[in-house]
Design an enzyme around this catalytic site. Structure first.
Site, PDB file in Angstrom:
ATOM      1  N   THR A   1      10.131   8.480  19.943  1.00 27.77           N
ATOM      2  CA  THR A   1      10.341   7.228  19.128  1.00 27.77           C
ATOM      3  C   THR A   1      11.941   7.006  19.082  1.00 27.77           C
ATOM      4  OG1 THR A   1      10.209   8.190  17.214  1.00 27.77           O
ATOM      5  CG2 THR A   1       8.218   7.035  17.938  1.00 27.77           C
TER       6      THR A   1
ATOM      7  N   GLU B   1      -0.928   2.936   6.605  1.00 28.32           N
ATOM      8  CA  GLU B   1      -1.001   3.989   5.711  1.00 28.32           C
ATOM      9  C   GLU B   1      -1.779   5.216   6.248  1.00 28.32           C
ATOM     10  OE1 GLU B   1       1.039   3.847   3.246  1.00 28.32           O
ATOM     11  OE2 GLU B   1       1.289   1.662   3.211  1.00 28.32           O
TER      12      GLU B   1
ATOM     13  N   THR C   1      -1.958  -2.982   7.706  1.00 22.73           N
ATOM     14  CA  THR C   1      -1.441  -2.124   6.522  1.00 22.73           C
ATOM     15  C   THR C   1      -2.226  -0.751   6.450  1.00 22.73           C
ATOM     16  OG1 THR C   1      -0.745  -4.028   5.379  1.00 22.73           O
ATOM     17  CG2 THR C   1      -1.248  -2.140   4.054  1.00 22.73           C
TER      18      THR C   1
ATOM     19  N   GLY D   1       0.978  -1.200  -0.125  1.00 20.58           N
ATOM     20  CA  GLY D   1      -0.030   0.141   0.086  1.00 20.58           C
ATOM     21  C   GLY D   1       0.656   1.380  -0.009  1.00 20.58           C
TER      22      GLY D   1
ATOM     23  N   ASP E   1      11.800  10.631  12.300  1.00 21.50           N
ATOM     24  CA  ASP E   1      10.529  10.786  11.958  1.00 21.50           C
ATOM     25  C   ASP E   1      10.016  11.951  12.705  1.00 21.50           C
ATOM     26  OD1 ASP E   1      10.599  10.057  14.835  1.00 21.50           O
ATOM     27  OD2 ASP E   1       9.250   8.381  14.507  1.00 21.50           O
TER      28      ASP E   1
END
Length: 763
Positions: free
Chosen positions: A345, A318, A314, A278, A340
């Site tokens: 994180t 997305e 998925t 995707g 990011d």
């Protein structure tokens, strides 16, 4: 503005809130409903009945009655009549065709490693579109500002996003079932609300960071033209498999055209080339291609969904991109130099695949290592199950910025924002009520989710001697702004900043003007306020808080024309959007709007919407580009018209008759997309209720549900969450009374009320 004597908080004998169950008409009969003569008519009786033929060709209010030429605009004070003053070992990104071994029901190879094409699409757009590059820079700056401000989001509670699923199938196997689509919606709502059971597998060190994103998704119930839909579009295509070229997003290239992206999240489910699972388009890209694309075998949890991508993750991944999240390793290969743009994180060396064991250390991030269970990594579906708090903040920044027009929040403040009033909600299970006491001072009580404060029947005094109904609104969590007029008829303001009242508990900021009647206020964004009042010439005047100052000045106003009867009404269905409704001297409804850059039809001009109205208008928005307006007519029945995104219905000057014999102004509220609840007082002064459920009016188009009570002021209603309503009224003892709808029943009963004390002179 001065304080005076204390409000009498003692409970009087009886409010009479177990009143009659029918709404008497002129002859004492019950609310007529379908039996009323002329119930099928759409005209509102009056001296010149409400009709399509009454539209004025120039779109302006009658010149002799509503002065719109700007004459009489004053200097800064503005009102005549007064002086106012970014893979570890064993990992890898699994390129197209990488790791394919298993085959699906149609014999096609199934991907065994995650491959997301979002960054390829992003880089392509950067290379061909300077506008996209500029938009991405602006969005990142807005996100940084949002984070520095502590995430003071415009939306309170849960944002609910309508989804359209475009199913593109070349073989029957690819035509995923409704059940498969619904299974994907269940996954999304668990993942984004942190109610997914596998979140319990989060390592203890990361568990405190696993955060509810406060976002929900639902299949659209209304299509772009206002017609009912199940939110699914199916098209057979001659294309055997699509790539990352967006061909699935247009009818002309074997795909399906996007629905308006300001209102819907578009998902295209189709067969993709090689091992591509995707991709999404980051915010800021072309509208025609905005949304997410998912391979049919990686969508949902049943049907064609195939391991290791059979848990719906998925799509979660997305949509994370669609809400401006990057891959967790920062997309620099394995260089440990990417980011990011999320502080909580850990830095890691590329995307993880399969299902790693904890800890997985890379880039010197021991002892805890990679947050490989994050939805924005490349693990198998069963290996990812959390968003971090920093990612949630980034998604909320996206909803406040580039995607500010999509979805409906549920906490009393959202993309669509109601007009001000004495009852307001700034978050789930939170209510604030403002009234005037017998000394005309302002008083306040609040429901905090467990009890009324300061007590069930008590009130906190906020000072002042007020001459208008208090108007309160919330532009964010734990933020309230209240407006009243003083004995000098100037506008006064006070605000709750989360810790204290400003300028003081009993003080007010003077905003100038000589105001006729009650002001109205609305907020279309964080730290933004727009206030509208009538001047002594009965024209409309406007002032606004832009986050740092009042404009045009602290005590000045912008002249907006008109000669108006009664109180203006103002609502906002999106960022930078305002709609104002007033009654002209011919008693027709008039409208003007702000589109983010200019006023329409002009600063001082008005659009005529017809009718002969006997109440002030009440307007409500349940989604972007949707507004519903209610008034009473000369027969005292309820009338309704609505803007569906393209036109006024039933016509620009026509109205839908909804029956009843009503006293005073109707009250309307929306707790979700395509849902309306309307409350009125009958001639027995009991409360009556009707509702729109997305397909029909209940209990009928012209019928009402009796809710009891004998009230001395019109009902006030608010919704702080889906399927939740709170209603307050004033009883015959002038005390405040409350009832609530919890999604299944009215509490304390359909016709009963809970006394909240006080002796109220205005609400």
């Amino acid at each position: 503005m001065n304080g005076n004597t204390a409000m009498d908080t003692g409970k009087a004998a009886d409010c009479g809130c177990e009143g009659a169950t029918t709404m008497p008409g002129e002859s004492g009969a019950g609310m007529p409903g379908n039996t009323r003569a002329g119930a099928q008519g759409v005209q509102m009786p009056g001296d010149a009945a409400m009709s399509a033929g009454g539209e004025r060709p120039d779109g302006e209010m009658p010149a002799a009655r509503m002065d719109d030429d700007g004459a009489g605009a004053t200097s800064d004070s503005g009102m005549p009549g007064g002086s106012m003053d970014q893979p570890p070992p064993g990992g890898g990104m699994g390129g197209n065709g990488g790791g394919e071994a298993a085959r699906g029901a149609d014999g096609e190879p199934l991907p065994q490693r995650r491959d997301c094409g979002t960054m390829d699409v992003h880089r392509m757009l950067l290379s061909i579109s300077p506008e996209y590059a500029a938009a991405r820079d602006a969005i990142e700056n807005q996100t940084i500002a949002f984070e520095r401000a502590g995430g003071a989001q415009e939306r309170v509670g849960i944002t609910r996003i309508p989804v359209v699923v475009h199913v593109l199938w070349n073989t029957a196997t690819q035509n995923v079932s409704d059940a498969q689509i619904h299974s994907q919606m269940v996954v999304l709502n668990r993942d984004f609300r942190r109610t997914n059971p596998d979140v319990a597998g989060t390592p203890a060190v990361f568990l405190p960071l696993a955060t509810d994103a406060r976002i929900e998704f639902f299949l659209a119930t209304t299509d772009p033209n206002g017609n009912p839909t199940n939110g699914i579009v199916r098209r057979q295509t001659t294309v055997a498999a699509f790539g990352q070229d967006n061909l699935m997003k247009a009818n002309a290239t074997g795909g399906s055209d996007a629905w308006p992206v300001q209102r819907f999240l578009n998902m295209w489910v189709c067969r993709l080339t090689g091992g591509l699972l995707g991709y999404a388009q980051f915010p800021g890209g072309p509208a025609a291609t905005d949304g997410v694309v998912i391979r049919d075998t990686a969508f949902g949890t049943v049907g064609t969904a195939a391991a290791p991508f059979n848990l719906g993750r998925t799509t979660t991944h997305e949509i994370g991109h669609w809400l401006n999240l990057n891959h967790i390793w920062g997309d620099d290969g394995t260089g440990c130099g990417g980011t990011d743009n999320v502080a909580d994180t850990p830095n890691q060396a590329g995307g993880n695949t399969g299902v790693p064991s904890f800890p997985r250390v890379s880039c010197g991030n021991g002892p805890n290592g990679d947050m490989f269970m994050n939805y924005m990594d490349y693990t198998d579906d069963r290996g990812m199950f959390m968003f971090s708090a920093g990612q949630v903040t980034r998604m909320q920044a996206c909803l406040d910025g580039p995607r500010n027009q999509i979805g409906l929040g549920s906490g009393g403040s959202s993309a669509p924002r109601p007009s001000s009033g004495p009852l307001v909600a700034w978050g789930p299970n939170r209510l604030d009520v403002f009234v005037l006491g017998t000394d005309r001072a302002l008083y306040h009580k609040a429901w905090d989710g467990s009890a009324w404060r300061p007590s069930t029947s008590g009130y906190a005094g906020l000072g002042g001697i007020c001459t208008s109904v208090p108007q309160a609104l919330a532009w964010g969590p734990n933020r309230l702004d209240v407006f009243v007029t003083g004995t000098d008829r100037a506008l006064y303001h006070k605000a709750w900043d989360g810790s204290a009242w400003r300028p003081s508990i009993s003080g007010y900021a003077n905003l100038g003007g000589t105001v006729v009647g009650t002001p109205r206020a609305v907020s279309w964004g964080a730290n933004r306020l727009d206030v509208f009042v009538l001047g002594t010439d009965n024209a409309l005047y406007h002032k606004w808080w832009d986050g740092s100052r009042w404009a045009p000045s602290t005590t000045g106003y912008e002249f907006m024309g008109g000669t108006i009867i009664g109180q203006p009404e103002v609502v906002s269905w999106g960022h930078g959007r305002l709609d104002i409704f007033v009654i002209g001297t011919d008693r027709a409804l008039y409208h003007k709007w702000f589109n983010g850059s200019s006023w329409g039809p002009s600063l001082t001009g008005w659009e005529s919407l017809g009718g002969v109205c006997t109440s002030a208008p009440r307007a409500v928005c349940w989604g972007p580009n949707r507004t519903d307006v209610f008034v009473t007519g000369t027969d005292s029945a309820l009338y309704h018209k609505w803007w569906d995104g393209t036109r006024w219905a039933p016509s620009i000057s026509g109205w839908e008759r909804q029956g009843g014999v009503c006293i005073g102004q109707p009250e309307a509220v929306a707790w979700g997309p395509n849902r309306l609840d309307v409350f009125v007082l009958g001639t027995d002064r009991a409360v009556y209720h009707k509702w729109w459920n997305g397909s029909a009016w209940g209990p009928s188009l012209t019928g009402f549900e009796a809710q009891g009570g004998t009230c001395t002021a019109g009902p006030r209603a608010v919704a702080w969450g889906p399927n939740r309503l709170d209603l307050i009224v004033r009883g015959t003892d002038n005390a405040l009374y409350h009832k609530a709808w919890n999604g299944a029943a009215w509490s304390p009963s359909l016709t009963g009320y809970v006394g909240l004390g006080g002796v109220i002179t205005s609400m």
